[in-house]
Write a protein that holds these residues in place. Structure first.
Motif, PDB file in Angstrom:
ATOM      1  N   LYS A  60      53.346  28.580  40.439  1.00  0.00           N
ATOM      2  CA  LYS A  60      53.428  29.893  41.074  1.00  0.00           C
ATOM      3  C   LYS A  60      54.045  30.938  40.167  1.00  0.00           C
ATOM      4  CE  LYS A  60      54.955  32.206  45.306  1.00  0.00           C
ATOM      5  NZ  LYS A  60      55.604  32.029  46.636  1.00  0.00           N
ATOM      6  N   TRP A  61      55.132  30.619  39.497  1.00  0.00           N
ATOM      7  CA  TRP A  61      55.843  31.624  38.705  1.00  0.00           C
ATOM      8  C   TRP A  61      55.195  31.866  37.354  1.00  0.00           C
ATOM      9  CZ3 TRP A  61      58.609  34.703  41.374  1.00  0.00           C
ATOM     10  CH2 TRP A  61      59.225  34.240  42.547  1.00  0.00           C
ATOM     11  N   PHE A  62      54.198  31.080  37.006  1.00  0.00           N
ATOM     12  CA  PHE A  62      53.510  31.255  35.730  1.00  0.00           C
ATOM     13  C   PHE A  62      52.056  31.687  35.926  1.00  0.00           C
ATOM     14  CE2 PHE A  62      57.022  28.405  34.922  1.00  0.00           C
ATOM     15  CZ  PHE A  62      57.588  28.939  33.769  1.00  0.00           C
ATOM     16  N   ARG A  63      51.734  32.150  37.107  1.00  0.00           N
ATOM     17  CA  ARG A  63      50.379  32.617  37.375  1.00  0.00           C
ATOM     18  C   ARG A  63      50.042  33.834  36.496  1.00  0.00           C
ATOM     19  NH1 ARG A  63      50.064  32.285  44.037  1.00  0.00           N
ATOM     20  NH2 ARG A  63      49.816  30.016  44.149  1.00  0.00           N
ATOM     21  N   ILE A  64      48.757  34.084  36.363  1.00  0.00           N
ATOM     22  CA  ILE A  64      48.292  35.191  35.520  1.00  0.00           C
ATOM     23  C   ILE A  64      48.671  36.517  36.174  1.00  0.00           C
ATOM     24  CG2 ILE A  64      46.234  36.306  34.564  1.00  0.00           C
ATOM     25  CD1 ILE A  64      44.996  33.454  34.450  1.00  0.00           C
ATOM     26  N   ARG A  65      49.395  37.357  35.423  1.00  0.00           N
ATOM     27  CA  ARG A  65      50.000  38.559  36.002  1.00  0.00           C
ATOM     28  C   ARG A  65      49.208  39.831  35.767  1.00  0.00           C
ATOM     29  NH1 ARG A  65      56.229  38.057  37.073  1.00  0.00           N
ATOM     30  NH2 ARG A  65      56.406  35.785  37.237  1.00  0.00           N
ATOM     31  N   LYS A  66      48.186  39.771  34.949  1.00  0.00           N
ATOM     32  CA  LYS A  66      47.406  40.984  34.742  1.00  0.00           C
ATOM     33  C   LYS A  66      46.724  41.379  36.046  1.00  0.00           C
ATOM     34  CE  LYS A  66      43.908  43.194  31.911  1.00  0.00           C
ATOM     35  NZ  LYS A  66      43.126  43.179  30.660  1.00  0.00           N
ATOM     36  N   LYS A  67      46.756  42.659  36.377  1.00  0.00           N
ATOM     37  CA  LYS A  67      46.157  43.146  37.622  1.00  0.00           C
ATOM     38  C   LYS A  67      44.689  43.495  37.387  1.00  0.00           C
ATOM     39  CE  LYS A  67      50.070  44.836  40.305  1.00  0.00           C
ATOM     40  NZ  LYS A  67      50.607  45.997  41.062  1.00  0.00           N
ATOM     41  N   TYR A  68      43.851  42.496  37.496  1.00  0.00           N
ATOM     42  CA  TYR A  68      42.406  42.736  37.392  1.00  0.00           C
ATOM     43  C   TYR A  68      41.941  43.478  38.639  1.00  0.00           C
ATOM     44  CZ  TYR A  68      42.552  39.339  33.601  1.00  0.00           C
ATOM     45  OH  TYR A  68      42.840  38.690  32.423  1.00  0.00           O
ATOM     46  N   ASP A  69      40.808  44.163  38.507  1.00  0.00           N
ATOM     47  CA  ASP A  69      40.265  44.899  39.648  1.00  0.00           C
ATOM     48  C   ASP A  69      39.627  43.966  40.677  1.00  0.00           C
ATOM     49  OD1 ASP A  69      40.669  47.772  38.797  1.00  0.00           O
ATOM     50  OD2 ASP A  69      39.586  46.983  37.068  1.00  0.00           O
TER      51      ASP A  69
END
Length: 359
Positions: A72-81
């Motif tokens: 959970k804490w290492f999930r991908i953080r980039k905010k894709y559309d």
């Protein structure tokens, strides 16, 4: 420019349906995006860049898969559309609450698992459903089974059939397969799992003395061992050939040269091999279970149950029917198979993407 993330790490294993689905869909999306000159940006995921062609990597970005992204804490953080989870079993999720599309291939785990393992799969799937903004299913059967077992949120739902690669034009006439069969033979391809119901084909062969049965696919399972024991018990070692995984070229060869393709599977969210065989105008004989009647349509033959003598009689009856007007029937089968195109599939997905991006 809207940026879409395709969670596609299953592409690494092309011997399985999900790997082929990811590969074929992404290749078709790439072609359609270039054709339409769409203002869309894509990032694809895999553990190695070689999973994708150089052409795709020239136009799509690549994100390396790492197992730690499951945490959970290492999930991908980039905010894709838009985030597209290409199957219901993936454990990689976005960190942020962003627009989310889920593709459901099947919920077979509800009938195949028990205990703690089942509860883990249910929880993961329920979490996906809770965050989704739209759902695509690969068949109406997959949709109906999802609604049977789960409370599906009030979001847009679409049925988008898988395509079938145009493999008939790729077959090299001079190709020599690793396992060449003389005379009439029935061909099956798929992983050796209980749900594939392969043992019924072996039992059936007792009543088809003029045929050989060629079984291709991953065969390192406990069920494969049971099938081998059954072959020995029925003294069919000379007429049942288990190949293991085979090359794409060998697969195409056997689709083209087998007498018929047989597929008695009990649970399929779609079932691509029958459509692939139909591209060669071959008669296909399927179980009448799950999505197979939906996919095989009026041009396939169907087993209603799996008593060995009955199955053998249906094979003979089906072949007699096919051969009564072989040229006409073969062309009709090919035409039907061509209606399942990855180009069409990609176009439908692009429309779903656009509908979500406009919100």
């Amino acid at each position: 420019m809207p940026h879409i993330f395709l969670e596609s790490h299953n592409i690494n294993n092309l011997y399985f349906g999900l790997g082929q689905y990811n590969k074929q869909l992404i290749e078709a999306l790439h072609i359609e995006i270039l054709k339409q000159n769409d203002d869309l940006e894509f990032t694809v995921m895999s553990s190695r860049k070689s999973s994708f062609s150089k052409k795709i990597l020239n136009d799509f970005k690549h994100k390396s898969y790492k197992s730690i992204y499951r945490k959970k804490w290492f999930r991908i953080r980039k905010k894709y559309d838009l985030w597209h989870s290409l199957n219901q079993n993936t454990k990689i999720e976005p960190y942020h609450n962003i627009p989310y599309l889920l593709t459901v291939h099947d919920v077979n785990f509800m009938e195949e698992m028990t205990g703690e393992k089942l509860e883990k799969h249910k929880k993961r799937f329920e979490n996906k459903l809770a965050r989704t903004n739209a759902i695509t299913y690969i068949s109406n059967y997959a949709k109906s089974m999802t609604h049977k077992y789960f409370n599906v949120p009030n979001v847009k739902e679409y049925v988008i059939y898988n395509g079938s690669a145009n493999i008939s034009n790729k077959l090299v006439e001079t190709h020599e397969p690793e396992h060449a069969i003389k005379g009439k033979y029935l061909f099956f391809i798929g992983e050796f799992l209980e749900k594939k119901n392969i043992h019924t084909l072996i039992e059936m062969l007792v009543h088809l003395p003029d045929f050989t049965l060629l079984l291709a696919g991953k065969n390192t399972t406990t069920y494969a061992d049971k099938c081998r024991q059954l072959i020995e018990a029925l003294n069919l070692q000379e007429r049942v050939i288990i190949t293991g995984k085979i090359s794409e070229e060998d697969k195409w060869f056997h689709y083209k040269n087998c007498t018929a393709f047989v597929f008695p599977s009990l649970r399929e969210g779609f079932g691509l091999p029958p459509i692939e065989a139909m591209q060669f105008g071959k008669p296909v004989i399927l179980s009448n279970k799950s999505a197979l009647p939906e996919v095989g349509g009026p041009h396939a033959y169907y087993w209603e149950h799996f008593e060995p003598k009955y199955m053998a009689e249906l094979v003979i009856k089906s072949l007699d029917n096919f051969q009564s007007n072989q040229l006409l029937k073969s062309e009709a089968i090919k035409t039907y198979a061509q209606s399942f195109s990855w180009s069409k599939t990609a176009k439908e997905y692009i429309q779903v993407y656009k509908s979500l991006l406009l919100k």
